[in-house]
Design an enzyme around this catalytic site. Structure first.
Site, mmCIF file in Angstrom:
data_model
loop_
_atom_site.group_PDB
_atom_site.id
_atom_site.type_symbol
_atom_site.label_atom_id
_atom_site.label_comp_id
_atom_site.label_asym_id
_atom_site.label_seq_id
_atom_site.Cartn_x
_atom_site.Cartn_y
_atom_site.Cartn_z
ATOM 1 N N ASP A 254 0.176 -1.360 0.270
ATOM 2 C CA ASP A 254 -0.067 0.262 0.159
ATOM 3 C C ASP A 254 0.832 1.360 -0.204
ATOM 4 O O ASP A 254 1.599 1.449 0.953
ATOM 5 C CB ASP A 254 -1.043 -0.167 1.606
ATOM 6 C CG ASP A 254 -1.900 -1.159 1.228
ATOM 7 O OD1 ASP A 254 -2.962 -0.735 -0.221
ATOM 8 O OD2 ASP A 254 -2.039 -2.024 1.985
ATOM 9 N N THR B 54 3.421 -10.167 -10.389
ATOM 10 C CA THR B 54 2.480 -10.025 -9.575
ATOM 11 C C THR B 54 0.844 -9.369 -10.757
ATOM 12 O O THR B 54 0.848 -8.238 -11.434
ATOM 13 C CB THR B 54 2.821 -9.401 -8.788
ATOM 14 O OG1 THR B 54 2.282 -8.034 -8.696
ATOM 15 C CG2 THR B 54 3.539 -9.425 -8.425
#
Length: 251
Positions: free
Chosen positions: A144, A227
């Site tokens: 994040d 990813t």
């Protein structure tokens, strides 16, 4: 009244030895599918590690040990584990659907060198891992960013908000935790699609003499699997930055 409750809760946490550091993740649990719920029930005993609040974990065993912080849906964790069968992987993630998806990936690959914990990585290091060298590498892929326009992984890269920078997983306190638990010569790998976050990581680590930058590239290293968050970033025209830092030998 709210302040009294917060102070009381913090005091209780300190008495119990529980961590009080700011949370580095958002509570975006989402819904598990029926298949994911079955995975949590049936596969957790095989791959999961339940951690009591006062329990200390040990990571003994043959071969290197890698800590994967915030593994998301487990794409990179499962791929790295398959490519390095003689390496032990410890994955840490808080989000239930991601943990469930990872359990399914690991079972499909019949992985035998992975264990996962469902909890905050900072809390794990603070309260459940002794400050002794036990990891050879630490991976933090697409954490994040806590950016100005919104504290989530899909927020535009518009710069830090100031007030939320203390929530970023790469910060001085985390480096202290890792420096005590990573073997000298070990690596901290960070990948991000937020330019400002990459600069933040560079500045934080550069200010700590215990660490030395070894890789700083705008291209994914061959050993790191792609990813889901990376693909989203690329689709939006963002630059992917990979950084690696070495923990220096103590003087």
């Amino acid at each position: 009244m709210r302040r009294v409750l917060v102070v009381a809760a913090t005091a209780a946490a300190i008495r119990l030895g529980r961590p009080t550091a700011p949370r580095t993740f958002l509570r975006r649990q989402g819904q598990c599918t029926r298949r994911q719920k079955a995975a949590l029930r049936d596969l957790w005993p095989r791959y999961g590690v339940d951690v009591a609040w006062n329990e200390t974990l040990t990571f003994e065993g043959a071969g290197p040990c890698v800590l994967d912080v915030g593994f998301g849906h487990g794409e990179s964790l499962a791929s790295m584990a398959a490519a390095r069968p003689d390496t032990r992987f410890i994955g840490v993630e808080v989000h239930r659907p991601g943990v469930a998806a990872t359990l399914l990936r690991l079972a499909e690959a019949d992985a035998k060198n992975v264990k996962i914990c469902r909890m905050d990585a900072v809390a794990l290091l603070e309260a459940h891992v002794e400050p002794e060298p036990c990891f050879d590498e630490v991976c933090v892929f697409f954490p994040d960013p806590w950016t100005k326009s919104g504290s989530n992984k899909d927020a535009p890269a518009t710069g830090g908000s100031g007030k939320d920078e203390h929530r970023r997983i790469i910060r001085p306190h985390t480096l202290d935790l890792l420096s005590a638990r990573l073997r000298p010569g070990g690596f901290l790998h960070v990948a991000t699609d937020v330019d400002e976050y990459a600069e933040h990581v560079r500045n934080v680590v550069a200010s700590d003499a215990r660490w030395m930058c070894s890789v700083d590239v705008d291209a994914r290293p061959s050993w790191r699997p792609e990813t889901m968050y990376e693909r989203r970033g690329l689709d939006r025209g963002r630059t992917i930055t990979d950084l690696s830092f070495v923990l220096r030998e103590p003087k």
